[in-house]
Write a protein that holds these residues in place. Structure first.
Motif, PDB file in Angstrom:
ATOM      1  N   ARG A   1       0.939  -1.084  -0.131  1.00  0.00           N
ATOM      2  CA  ARG A   1      -0.054   0.099  -0.059  1.00  0.00           C
ATOM      3  C   ARG A   1       0.823   1.360  -0.066  1.00  0.00           C
ATOM      4  NH1 ARG A   1      -3.902  -0.102   4.834  1.00  0.00           N
ATOM      5  NH2 ARG A   1      -1.919  -0.410   6.007  1.00  0.00           N
ATOM      6  N   LEU A   2       0.576   2.098  -0.542  1.00  0.00           N
ATOM      7  CA  LEU A   2       0.991   3.583  -0.772  1.00  0.00           C
ATOM      8  C   LEU A   2       0.246   4.696   0.082  1.00  0.00           C
ATOM      9  CD1 LEU A   2       3.525   5.276  -1.995  1.00  0.00           C
ATOM     10  CD2 LEU A   2       2.084   5.654  -3.941  1.00  0.00           C
ATOM     11  N   MET A   3       0.758   5.379   1.063  1.00  0.00           N
ATOM     12  CA  MET A   3       0.039   6.450   1.654  1.00  0.00           C
ATOM     13  C   MET A   3       0.401   7.678   1.264  1.00  0.00           C
ATOM     14  SD  MET A   3      -0.071   7.665   5.790  1.00  0.00           S
ATOM     15  CE  MET A   3       1.250   8.788   5.328  1.00  0.00           C
ATOM     16  N   ILE A   4      -0.420   8.381   0.693  1.00  0.00           N
ATOM     17  CA  ILE A   4      -0.209   9.824   0.144  1.00  0.00           C
ATOM     18  C   ILE A   4      -0.906  10.689   1.005  1.00  0.00           C
ATOM     19  CG2 ILE A   4      -0.580  11.413  -1.635  1.00  0.00           C
ATOM     20  CD1 ILE A   4      -0.879   8.704  -3.409  1.00  0.00           C
ATOM     21  N   HIS A   5      -0.052  11.688   1.463  1.00  0.00           N
ATOM     22  CA  HIS A   5      -0.720  12.946   2.719  1.00  0.00           C
ATOM     23  C   HIS A   5      -0.668  14.073   1.849  1.00  0.00           C
ATOM     24  CE1 HIS A   5      -1.727  14.747   6.300  1.00  0.00           C
ATOM     25  NE2 HIS A   5      -0.564  15.511   6.001  1.00  0.00           N
ATOM     26  N   ASP A   6      -1.649  14.788   1.894  1.00  0.00           N
ATOM     27  CA  ASP A   6      -1.687  16.293   1.459  1.00  0.00           C
ATOM     28  C   ASP A   6      -2.030  17.107   2.716  1.00  0.00           C
ATOM     29  OD1 ASP A   6      -2.410  18.642   0.413  1.00  0.00           O
ATOM     30  OD2 ASP A   6      -3.741  17.920  -1.437  1.00  0.00           O
ATOM     31  N   ALA A   7      -1.067  17.735   3.072  1.00  0.00           N
ATOM     32  CA  ALA A   7      -1.142  18.577   4.228  1.00  0.00           C
ATOM     33  C   ALA A   7      -1.834  19.853   3.969  1.00  0.00           C
ATOM     34  CB  ALA A   7       0.354  18.930   4.796  1.00  0.00           C
ATOM     35  N   LEU A   8      -1.585  20.523   2.860  1.00  0.00           N
ATOM     36  CA  LEU A   8      -2.418  21.650   2.260  1.00  0.00           C
ATOM     37  C   LEU A   8      -3.727  21.644   2.733  1.00  0.00           C
ATOM     38  CD1 LEU A   8      -1.911  24.634   1.657  1.00  0.00           C
ATOM     39  CD2 LEU A   8      -2.380  23.596  -0.797  1.00  0.00           C
ATOM     40  N   TYR A   9      -4.652  20.450   2.252  1.00  0.00           N
ATOM     41  CA  TYR A   9      -6.132  20.323   2.387  1.00  0.00           C
ATOM     42  C   TYR A   9      -6.467  19.137   3.426  1.00  0.00           C
ATOM     43  CZ  TYR A   9      -6.084  23.052  -1.894  1.00  0.00           C
ATOM     44  OH  TYR A   9      -5.822  24.089  -2.583  1.00  0.00           O
ATOM     45  N   ALA A  10      -5.362  18.797   4.197  1.00  0.00           N
ATOM     46  CA  ALA A  10      -5.560  17.883   5.168  1.00  0.00           C
ATOM     47  C   ALA A  10      -6.132  16.601   5.031  1.00  0.00           C
ATOM     48  CB  ALA A  10      -6.531  18.417   6.463  1.00  0.00           C
ATOM     49  N   GLU A  11      -5.691  15.803   3.858  1.00  0.00           N
ATOM     50  CA  GLU A  11      -6.032  14.760   3.426  1.00  0.00           C
ATOM     51  C   GLU A  11      -5.079  13.661   3.202  1.00  0.00           C
ATOM     52  OE1 GLU A  11      -9.624  16.645   0.327  1.00  0.00           O
ATOM     53  OE2 GLU A  11      -8.030  15.701  -0.477  1.00  0.00           O
ATOM     54  N   THR A  12      -5.568  12.589   3.453  1.00  0.00           N
ATOM     55  CA  THR A  12      -4.658  11.363   3.423  1.00  0.00           C
ATOM     56  C   THR A  12      -5.427  10.178   2.801  1.00  0.00           C
ATOM     57  OG1 THR A  12      -3.593  12.071   5.718  1.00  0.00           O
ATOM     58  CG2 THR A  12      -3.337   9.731   4.793  1.00  0.00           C
ATOM     59  N   ARG A  13      -4.631   9.567   1.797  1.00  0.00           N
ATOM     60  CA  ARG A  13      -5.335   8.325   1.268  1.00  0.00           C
ATOM     61  C   ARG A  13      -4.419   7.171   0.929  1.00  0.00           C
ATOM     62  NH1 ARG A  13      -5.047   9.208  -4.745  1.00  0.00           N
ATOM     63  NH2 ARG A  13      -4.009  10.987  -5.079  1.00  0.00           N
ATOM     64  N   VAL A  14      -4.762   6.184   0.947  1.00  0.00           N
ATOM     65  CA  VAL A  14      -4.075   4.993   0.849  1.00  0.00           C
ATOM     66  C   VAL A  14      -4.547   3.981  -0.326  1.00  0.00           C
ATOM     67  CG1 VAL A  14      -2.951   2.812   1.938  1.00  0.00           C
ATOM     68  CG2 VAL A  14      -3.698   4.839   3.299  1.00  0.00           C
ATOM     69  N   ILE A  15      -3.465   3.740  -1.015  1.00  0.00           N
ATOM     70  CA  ILE A  15      -3.685   3.012  -2.294  1.00  0.00           C
ATOM     71  C   ILE A  15      -3.167   1.829  -2.467  1.00  0.00           C
ATOM     72  CG2 ILE A  15      -4.561   5.168  -3.844  1.00  0.00           C
ATOM     73  CD1 ILE A  15      -1.723   4.860  -5.207  1.00  0.00           C
ATOM     74  N   ALA A  16      -3.771   0.665  -2.933  1.00  0.00           N
ATOM     75  CA  ALA A  16      -3.050  -0.389  -3.236  1.00  0.00           C
ATOM     76  C   ALA A  16      -1.975  -0.259  -4.476  1.00  0.00           C
ATOM     77  CB  ALA A  16      -4.135  -1.686  -3.585  1.00  0.00           C
ATOM     78  N   VAL A  17      -0.917  -0.978  -4.061  1.00  0.00           N
ATOM     79  CA  VAL A  17       0.127  -1.141  -5.229  1.00  0.00           C
ATOM     80  C   VAL A  17       0.707  -2.527  -5.103  1.00  0.00           C
ATOM     81  CG1 VAL A  17       0.884   1.270  -5.034  1.00  0.00           C
ATOM     82  CG2 VAL A  17       1.853  -0.366  -3.539  1.00  0.00           C
ATOM     83  N   LYS A  18       0.809  -3.010  -6.360  1.00  0.00           N
ATOM     84  CA  LYS A  18       0.885  -4.509  -6.703  1.00  0.00           C
ATOM     85  C   LYS A  18       2.476  -4.618  -7.196  1.00  0.00           C
ATOM     86  CE  LYS A  18      -3.812  -5.571  -7.231  1.00  0.00           C
ATOM     87  NZ  LYS A  18      -4.638  -6.209  -8.108  1.00  0.00           N
ATOM     88  N   ARG A  19       2.896  -5.939  -6.936  1.00  0.00           N
ATOM     89  CA  ARG A  19       4.173  -6.129  -7.629  1.00  0.00           C
ATOM     90  C   ARG A  19       4.105  -6.439  -9.014  1.00  0.00           C
ATOM     91  NH1 ARG A  19       7.616 -11.312  -5.369  1.00  0.00           N
ATOM     92  NH2 ARG A  19       9.622 -10.921  -6.721  1.00  0.00           N
ATOM     93  N   ARG A  20       5.067  -6.005  -9.800  1.00  0.00           N
ATOM     94  CA  ARG A  20       4.977  -6.354 -11.340  1.00  0.00           C
ATOM     95  C   ARG A  20       5.928  -7.540 -11.592  1.00  0.00           C
ATOM     96  NH1 ARG A  20       8.033  -2.052 -13.157  1.00  0.00           N
ATOM     97  NH2 ARG A  20       7.695  -3.026 -15.376  1.00  0.00           N
ATOM     98  N   SER A  21       5.379  -8.387 -12.327  1.00  0.00           N
ATOM     99  CA  SER A  21       6.049  -9.618 -12.693  1.00  0.00           C
ATOM    100  C   SER A  21       7.243  -9.264 -13.555  1.00  0.00           C
ATOM    101  CB  SER A  21       5.197 -10.933 -13.225  1.00  0.00           C
ATOM    102  OG  SER A  21       4.818 -10.228 -14.451  1.00  0.00           O
ATOM    103  N   ASP A  22       7.090  -8.379 -14.272  1.00  0.00           N
ATOM    104  CA  ASP A  22       8.124  -8.053 -15.188  1.00  0.00           C
ATOM    105  C   ASP A  22       9.176  -6.949 -14.739  1.00  0.00           C
ATOM    106  OD1 ASP A  22       6.373  -5.812 -15.417  1.00  0.00           O
ATOM    107  OD2 ASP A  22       6.698  -5.383 -17.262  1.00  0.00           O
ATOM    108  N   CYS A  23       9.065  -6.619 -13.299  1.00  0.00           N
ATOM    109  CA  CYS A  23       9.887  -5.634 -12.669  1.00  0.00           C
ATOM    110  C   CYS A  23      11.249  -6.182 -12.867  1.00  0.00           C
ATOM    111  CB  CYS A  23       9.643  -5.596 -11.345  1.00  0.00           C
ATOM    112  SG  CYS A  23      10.890  -4.416 -10.348  1.00  0.00           S
ATOM    113  N   PRO A  24      12.238  -5.366 -13.537  1.00  0.00           N
ATOM    114  CA  PRO A  24      13.589  -5.714 -13.751  1.00  0.00           C
ATOM    115  C   PRO A  24      14.407  -5.783 -12.544  1.00  0.00           C
ATOM    116  CG  PRO A  24      13.492  -3.462 -14.299  1.00  0.00           C
ATOM    117  CD  PRO A  24      11.937  -3.986 -14.043  1.00  0.00           C
ATOM    118  N   VAL A  25      13.984  -5.198 -11.181  1.00  0.00           N
ATOM    119  CA  VAL A  25      14.683  -5.412  -9.888  1.00  0.00           C
ATOM    120  C   VAL A  25      14.329  -6.713  -9.234  1.00  0.00           C
ATOM    121  CG1 VAL A  25      15.186  -4.202  -7.934  1.00  0.00           C
ATOM    122  CG2 VAL A  25      15.196  -2.932 -10.038  1.00  0.00           C
ATOM    123  N   CYS A  26      13.028  -6.865  -9.089  1.00  0.00           N
ATOM    124  CA  CYS A  26      12.356  -7.906  -8.105  1.00  0.00           C
ATOM    125  C   CYS A  26      11.591  -9.114  -8.787  1.00  0.00           C
ATOM    126  CB  CYS A  26      11.608  -7.401  -6.712  1.00  0.00           C
ATOM    127  SG  CYS A  26       9.998  -6.845  -7.347  1.00  0.00           S
ATOM    128  N   GLY A  27      11.478  -8.727 -10.114  1.00  0.00           N
ATOM    129  CA  GLY A  27      10.335  -9.688 -10.492  1.00  0.00           C
ATOM    130  C   GLY A  27      10.968 -11.264 -10.736  1.00  0.00           C
TER     131      GLY A  27
END
Length: 345
Positions: free
Chosen positions: A316-342
């Motif tokens: 999950r990736l947490m994004i915090h917008d301090a200017l508007y006091a908003e925080t959201r969390v989005i799902a992030v997934k692993r990429r099978s074709d990632c050259p680093v960890c695939g």
């Protein structure tokens, strides 16, 4: 000879059954030996008792001499050992003194951390890359939390412009190496943690060896070259990585842990932004409390990861917008074709 040997065995074994001390049994055996030697010295050579005990005193004298030398050697060794002071007891690295128990009491009473969790924190080794805006609060809270070993790597010196947001440093330490300034602050906060400063930039030639010695990596750097290097090195070493970033009023962070099925940094950000696309804090500015918010969250994620408390930001990736006091969390997934960890999980 056989008769005497049998008698000595009876004395030793029978004395043990009668719970006689070893000293008394040895004294009784010595008396038998002396009696045998005396028999050989007094009786004529053809005497039956002398013949039954070997016929010659020399063998018994040699035996007595050997036993005496061995006994003397043992006495000398025992005397020497008595003169050597006993070694100082080795402290259990996960044990706590009264001061530490009082210091960490608010952690220990938390059901999700407790004593076992605090011991895991004390046994943990965490490396923080960067002692700037994000590294400052992260380092302070890692030290305050009782993380046993904290490493910090940064090549920069404290500058006046840093003090608007880099709260681990102080005006009196302008011009000091950031890692040394951070050490001063952390030691003042918690003398019970072990600190390892590395006053240099993280480079490809040292990254693998450096990261291998730590359980968890925190990246609070402000340039993409280092971020991608830290990610590659963490994946190669099988180390989880907590990465944070800030600009102006917005910050983000996540726990990248491909070893546990999560994505790595390159899965989420596969392409390095073109030069000039993402301005630095010096170019775009940054609200002073923002690195405190994100850096503290990085330390919070570290505490949760190390103790097993709650749910981390793995995947999950947490994004915090301090200017508007908003925080959201989005799902992030692993990429099978990632050259680093695939394909490495």
């Amino acid at each position: 000879m056989l008769l005497v040997a049998s008698l000595l065995v009876v004395i030793w074994g029978g004395g043990a059954l009668l719970r006689l001390s070893a000293q008394r049994r040895v004294a009784a055996m010595a008396a038998v030996w002396a009696l045998v030697v005396l028999t050989h010295l007094i009786l004529p050579p053809e005497a039956g008792l002398r013949l039954a005990t070997g016929g010659d005193a020399r063998g018994w004298l040699v035996l007595g001499g050997v036993v005496a030398v061995v006994g003397l050697y043992r006495l000398v060794i025992r005397a020497l050992k008595a003169r050597v002071p006993p070694p100082a007891p080795v402290a259990d690295p996960a044990s706590f003194g009264a001061v530490e128990l009082d210091r960490y009491a608010r952690h220990i009473i938390l059901r999700e951390i407790g004593g076992p969790g605090q011991k895991r924190l004390k046994a943990a080794k965490v490396l923080v890359v960067g002692a700037g805006g994000l590294g400052s609060p992260a380092l302070l809270y890692l030290a305050a939390s009782g993380v046993g070993t904290i490493g910090v790597i940064d090549a920069d010196l404290v500058d006046n412009s840093n003090l608007q947001r880099q709260i681990i440093h102080a005006d009196a330490r302008i011009g000091m190496a950031k890692v040394q300034s951070a050490l001063v602050a952390m030691r003042a906060l918690n003398p019970f943690v072990s600190l390892r400063p590395y006053q240099r930039r993280l480079t490809e030639d040292i990254a693998a060896d450096l990261l291998a010695d730590y359980d968890l990596i925190l990246d609070g750097t402000d340039n993409f070259d280092t971020r991608y290097l830290v990610n590659r090195s963490a994946v190669a070493a099988g180390k989880p990585l907590i990465s944070g970033a800030i600009t102006q009023w917005e910050g983000q962070l996540s726990l990248f842990d491909p070893g546990q099925g999560g994505p790595c940094y390159a899965c989420v950000f596969p392409t390095r932004p073109a030069p000039g696309m993402v301005p630095s804090c010096a170019e775009a500015g940054v609200a002073a409390p923002l690195p405190g918010i994100i850096g503290s969250m990085m330390a919070m994620e570290a505490v949760k990861h190390l103790t097993g408390a709650g749910e981390t930001l793995r995947g999950r990736l947490m994004i915090h917008d301090a200017l508007y006091a908003e925080t959201r969390v989005i799902a992030v997934k692993r990429r099978s074709d990632c050259p680093v960890c695939g394909g490495t999980a």
